[in-house]
Design a protein around this motif. Sequence first.
Motif, PDB file in Angstrom:
ATOM      1  N   ASN A 192       0.989  -1.451  -0.568  1.00 12.98           N
ATOM      2  CA  ASN A 192       0.095   0.083   0.192  1.00 12.98           C
ATOM      3  C   ASN A 192       0.747   1.422  -0.008  1.00 12.98           C
ATOM      4  OD1 ASN A 192      -3.142   0.188  -0.121  1.00 12.98           O
ATOM      5  ND2 ASN A 192      -2.322  -1.552   1.581  1.00 12.98           N
ATOM      6  N   THR A 193       0.155   2.509  -0.629  1.00 18.54           N
ATOM      7  CA  THR A 193       0.676   3.858  -0.348  1.00 18.54           C
ATOM      8  C   THR A 193      -0.038   4.734   0.402  1.00 18.54           C
ATOM      9  OG1 THR A 193       0.144   4.412  -2.376  1.00 18.54           O
ATOM     10  CG2 THR A 193       1.977   3.510  -2.489  1.00 18.54           C
ATOM     11  N   THR A 223      -3.936   3.586   0.637  1.00 12.55           N
ATOM     12  CA  THR A 223      -3.967   2.564   2.311  1.00 12.55           C
ATOM     13  C   THR A 223      -5.532   2.991   2.618  1.00 12.55           C
ATOM     14  OG1 THR A 223      -3.749   2.327   3.646  1.00 12.55           O
ATOM     15  CG2 THR A 223      -3.523   4.691   3.707  1.00 12.55           C
ATOM     16  N   MET A 239       2.988  -1.454   4.453  1.00  9.95           N
ATOM     17  CA  MET A 239       3.215  -0.532   3.290  1.00  9.95           C
ATOM     18  C   MET A 239       4.927  -0.794   2.913  1.00  9.95           C
ATOM     19  SD  MET A 239       1.656   3.675   3.472  1.00  9.95           S
ATOM     20  CE  MET A 239       0.323   3.025   4.394  1.00  9.95           C
ATOM     21  N   ALA A 283       5.983  -1.444  -1.053  1.00 14.26           N
ATOM     22  CA  ALA A 283       6.381  -0.543  -1.732  1.00 14.26           C
ATOM     23  C   ALA A 283       7.052   0.263  -0.774  1.00 14.26           C
ATOM     24  CB  ALA A 283       5.508   0.410  -1.253  1.00 14.26           C
ATOM     25  N   VAL A 300      -5.487  -9.031  -0.441  1.00 16.94           N
ATOM     26  CA  VAL A 300      -5.570  -8.212  -1.190  1.00 16.94           C
ATOM     27  C   VAL A 300      -5.947  -7.026  -1.101  1.00 16.94           C
ATOM     28  CG1 VAL A 300      -3.925  -6.635  -2.735  1.00 16.94           C
ATOM     29  CG2 VAL A 300      -3.733  -9.275  -1.647  1.00 16.94           C
ATOM     30  N   ASP A 301      -6.032  -5.467  -0.427  1.00 16.54           N
ATOM     31  CA  ASP A 301      -6.762  -3.832  -1.369  1.00 16.54           C
ATOM     32  C   ASP A 301      -6.901  -3.874  -2.779  1.00 16.54           C
ATOM     33  OD1 ASP A 301      -7.186  -3.955   1.334  1.00 16.54           O
ATOM     34  OD2 ASP A 301      -5.521  -2.540   1.634  1.00 16.54           O
ATOM     35  N   GLU A 354      -4.095  -1.795  -4.678  1.00 14.23           N
ATOM     36  CA  GLU A 354      -3.426  -2.403  -3.951  1.00 14.23           C
ATOM     37  C   GLU A 354      -3.161  -2.965  -4.804  1.00 14.23           C
ATOM     38  OE1 GLU A 354      -0.460  -4.622  -0.382  1.00 14.23           O
ATOM     39  OE2 GLU A 354      -3.503  -5.084  -0.587  1.00 14.23           O
TER      40      GLU A 354
END
Length: 306
Positions: A133-134, A138, A146, A149, A182-183, A186
């Motif tokens: 994530n960023t 997020t 994160m 990443a 996993v989002d 993402e």
Amino acid sequence: MSLSRPLSLIGVPTDIGASVRGASMGPEALRVAQLQARLEAHGLTVHDLGNLPGPANPWLPPRDGYRHLDEVVQWNRSVHDAVFEALQRGHLPVMLGGDHCLAIGSISAVARHCREQGKRLRVLWLDAHADFNTSAITPSGNVHGMPVACLCGHGPAGLTTLGGVVPAISPKVVRQIGIRSVDPGEKRFVHEQDLEVFDMRYIDESGMRHTMELALATLDENTHLHVSFDVDFLDPDIAPGVGTTVPGGPTYREAQLCMEMIADTGRLASLDVVELNPALDLRNRTAELAVDLIESLFGKSTLMRK
């Protein structure tokens, strides 16, 4: 597997990047489960360097897409310095977390060491989550979602620059194993960055042996193998003591095979053990399982064939 290098256990007692409290007690739970004695029983030299100091967890809401960014940076600086120093001394650092944001400091140090020594790096990321994530994508702002990443250069300067070079690593050196949560944003970013992911469906279809053969392919004597072992990699039926359980993870036997195949390479040179949360565990059962699997990483084998 004969390992001549001493091991340095580095406790990092913080849940600064996590979504629930309790991973700060992880290092002590691993010690209670006799990690040092169990490794020494295999003929290894083990130095427990105690716990790193760092800021308390203020438990505040996110600011600008990050929770506790200043404290996360401070903890990761300490981890970077401790892991790098252990590598400089010829030791094999074992970072005992703590939550998974701490791998930013740990792997930044490993990558820096590899650059200075002219070694190739391979990172095995054993986890239920991609951790890619960023701040822009997020859902929570928790930095333990994160670290990969950030290591690949997508994150705040305080975390991406720890090892002196941005990005610390290329996505090409990472193999993710056991992923099953996993989002949505993402997921798109993982595909864009071409991260190599062996998710649980892949393991179901191809088996853990074939998965690990691919993840460990092309290692040679000039490869430094780093394993980042998030305890939520394991199925919560066998490992309940984690903050972010995701059903459908590897079984005990699959996890053992994974660890034994890593040990068989003889290339393991640094290790993170993270996200163990004793507050959510049953009689330290998850810590004892984690220690059992760590023993297998260092050569305890079920192998009966000659």
